[in-house]
Design a protein around this motif. Structure first.
Motif, mmCIF file in Angstrom:
data_model
loop_
_atom_site.group_PDB
_atom_site.id
_atom_site.type_symbol
_atom_site.label_atom_id
_atom_site.label_comp_id
_atom_site.label_asym_id
_atom_site.label_seq_id
_atom_site.Cartn_x
_atom_site.Cartn_y
_atom_site.Cartn_z
ATOM 1 N N LEU A 33 32.675 -41.420 -23.798
ATOM 2 C CA LEU A 33 31.960 -41.876 -22.605
ATOM 3 C C LEU A 33 32.930 -42.415 -21.564
ATOM 4 C CD1 LEU A 33 28.799 -43.678 -24.054
ATOM 5 C CD2 LEU A 33 28.850 -41.601 -22.688
ATOM 6 N N CYS A 34 33.913 -43.188 -22.014
ATOM 7 C CA CYS A 34 34.900 -43.753 -21.088
ATOM 8 C C CYS A 34 35.620 -42.650 -20.319
ATOM 9 C CB CYS A 34 35.911 -44.608 -21.840
ATOM 10 S SG CYS A 34 35.238 -46.143 -22.503
ATOM 11 N N LYS A 35 36.050 -41.627 -21.042
ATOM 12 C CA LYS A 35 36.778 -40.519 -20.411
ATOM 13 C C LYS A 35 35.903 -39.807 -19.389
ATOM 14 C CE LYS A 35 40.198 -37.464 -20.210
ATOM 15 N NZ LYS A 35 41.566 -37.808 -19.764
ATOM 16 N N GLN A 36 34.659 -39.522 -19.757
ATOM 17 C CA GLN A 36 33.754 -38.805 -18.855
ATOM 18 C C GLN A 36 33.417 -39.636 -17.624
ATOM 19 O OE1 GLN A 36 32.884 -35.552 -19.457
ATOM 20 N NE2 GLN A 36 34.311 -35.776 -21.163
ATOM 21 N N ILE A 37 33.166 -40.920 -17.831
ATOM 22 C CA ILE A 37 32.816 -41.807 -16.719
ATOM 23 C C ILE A 37 33.984 -41.935 -15.750
ATOM 24 C CG2 ILE A 37 32.318 -44.214 -16.114
ATOM 25 C CD1 ILE A 37 30.662 -44.324 -18.745
ATOM 26 N N LEU A 38 35.172 -42.185 -16.277
ATOM 27 C CA LEU A 38 36.341 -42.363 -15.411
ATOM 28 C C LEU A 38 36.669 -41.084 -14.650
ATOM 29 C CD1 LEU A 38 38.610 -44.536 -17.735
ATOM 30 C CD2 LEU A 38 37.440 -45.259 -15.652
ATOM 31 N N ALA A 39 36.443 -39.942 -15.272
ATOM 32 C CA ALA A 39 36.698 -38.675 -14.580
ATOM 33 C C ALA A 39 35.783 -38.545 -13.362
ATOM 34 C CB ALA A 39 36.484 -37.503 -15.539
ATOM 35 N N LYS A 40 34.522 -38.975 -13.504
ATOM 36 C CA LYS A 40 33.589 -38.887 -12.389
ATOM 37 C C LYS A 40 33.864 -39.955 -11.335
ATOM 38 C CE LYS A 40 29.924 -36.488 -14.812
ATOM 39 N NZ LYS A 40 28.481 -36.240 -14.917
ATOM 40 N N LEU A 41 34.569 -41.007 -11.732
ATOM 41 C CA LEU A 41 34.968 -42.040 -10.770
ATOM 42 C C LEU A 41 36.313 -41.716 -10.127
ATOM 43 C CD1 LEU A 41 34.000 -45.289 -12.740
ATOM 44 C CD2 LEU A 41 32.831 -44.320 -10.765
ATOM 45 N N SER A 42 36.870 -40.550 -10.474
ATOM 46 C CA SER A 42 38.182 -40.121 -9.971
ATOM 47 C C SER A 42 39.306 -41.006 -10.511
ATOM 48 C CB SER A 42 38.219 -40.115 -8.435
ATOM 49 O OG SER A 42 39.396 -39.493 -7.966
ATOM 50 N N HIS A 43 39.095 -41.593 -11.678
ATOM 51 C CA HIS A 43 40.132 -42.347 -12.372
ATOM 52 C C HIS A 43 40.596 -41.543 -13.583
ATOM 53 C CE1 HIS A 43 38.830 -45.401 -9.710
ATOM 54 N NE2 HIS A 43 37.851 -45.904 -10.450
ATOM 55 N N ASP A 44 41.607 -42.049 -14.251
ATOM 56 C CA ASP A 44 42.105 -41.377 -15.448
ATOM 57 C C ASP A 44 42.375 -42.424 -16.524
ATOM 58 O OD1 ASP A 44 42.868 -39.326 -17.060
ATOM 59 O OD2 ASP A 44 44.872 -39.100 -16.211
ATOM 60 N N ILE A 45 42.432 -41.981 -17.776
ATOM 61 C CA ILE A 45 42.659 -42.878 -18.894
ATOM 62 C C ILE A 45 43.585 -42.207 -19.903
ATOM 63 C CG2 ILE A 45 40.590 -42.081 -20.097
ATOM 64 C CD1 ILE A 45 40.309 -44.902 -21.271
#
Length: 333
Positions: free
Chosen positions: A297-309
């Motif tokens: 979930l973290c990866k998917q959410i951050l991708a949609k926020l234009s962030h990376d993890i």
């Protein structure tokens, strides 16, 4: 380009080898019959050349039509996912039957898709309603447990926190597909978001006697507060779950937020797969505490926020989670 034409020529010959072979056989038969009839050679050659000339013209015209039709099918191959009315006009009864069969299959596929979408929508609506309703008894139970501060109640309160976290997982997972409709992007104070996550996990820090190293950050980020908060809470929860003793540090380097713990770490062979849906790895199997959903979930959410993890870890020394908060500058109100 040459190979393209050669391939088309081979396709055309393969498609029409029967009529071409039959025509050649007819020419040979007539030639043999005329020869056995002791007719002069000149008329025979003239007739053969005339047939070949007419056949060549027919072949070229038919081949050009074949190329045009082939290109139309290639274009339709790229756009056929939406509708099939771009297929070439059928040239005979067999092609017409094939296209009618495609129409039937396409209509049936659309009906099944609509049914599946409706079932999925009903399921999402049900679980969304359920997650909102279950929060009321959870809040009531927390108030009852806080009214009598005993060791047993404190233990129950920690378990209740886990239940609430899993409920939150369900809600965020359901919202993930249509997350874009729920985004409120603007400049937020990162320090305020981090402190909210710390407060939510404060009792767990105290109970596990794990120290927190955080001096505050002076940093603003273009993001959605609710979704980024969920990500930070999840990462903190993981750090607390797999850290038996020691500390958790939260700090920034440039535009990167780093959450580092002194926990059990992650095996090197598991690191490339930690963001996969349902993957629990060695730690999840050993401790029976992982769902394989949180980091996904973290990866998917951050991708949609234009962030990376990304994650760096070493077994026995700890884990470092790095959230790159760099975003493309977009217009926000």
């Amino acid at each position: 380009m040459k190979n393209y034409r050669e391939n088309l020529l081979l396709l055309y010959l393969h498609k029409n080898w029967r009529p071409l072979g039959l025509s050649t056989l007819f020419v040979l038969c007539f030639t043999i019959v005329f020869s056995l009839s002791h007719l002069p050679l000149a008329p025979i050659l003239y007739a053969v050349l005339l047939c070949l000339y007419i056949g060549l013209i027919f072949f070229i015209v038919d081949f050009l039509k074949f190329i045009k039709r082939y290109k139309m099918l290639k274009i339709a191959h790229k756009t056929i996912t939406v509708q099939i009315n771009q297929l070439p006009v059928p040239q005979n009864a067999i092609e017409r039957q094939y296209q009618e069969l495609l129409q039937i299959l396409y209509k049936h596929k659309n009906e099944l898709t609509i049914q599946a979408d409706n079932k999925q929508k009903d399921l999402v609506d049900y679980f969304t309603q359920w997650t909102h309703q279950i929060k009321t008894p959870i809040a009531a139970m927390r108030l009852l447990l806080q009214s009598d501060q005993t060791e047993q109640n404190s233990e129950l309160e920690m378990e209740l926190m886990k239940i609430e976290q899993y409920v939150e997982f369900v809600l965020q997972y359901l919202r993930l597909e249509n997350m874009s409709n729920d985004l409120v992007l603007k400049k937020y104070d990162l320090d305020g978001i981090i402190k909210q996550a710390i407060r939510k996990n404060a009792k767990l820090f105290i109970r596990k006697k794990i120290s927190l190293n955080y001096a505050g950050v002076n940093f603003t980020v273009l993001t959605d507060e609710k979704w980024l908060l969920f990500v930070i809470e999840q990462i903190l929860s993981n750090a607390l779950k797999y850290t038996k003793e020691g500390s958790i540090s939260i700090y920034t380097k440039g535009k990167r937020l780093i959450i580092e713990d002194t926990g059990i770490g992650i095996r090197a062979e598991d690191l490339p797969r930690v963001f996969e849906k349902g993957f629990t790895g060695y730690n999840g199997r050993a401790f029976k505490q992982s769902t394989g959903i949180g980091l996904y979930l973290c990866k998917q959410i951050l991708a949609k926020l234009s962030h990376d993890i990304s994650i760096q870890s070493e077994v026995g020394k700890g884990t470092k989670v790095i959230i790159d908060l760099e975003t493309k500058e977009i217009g926000v109100e």
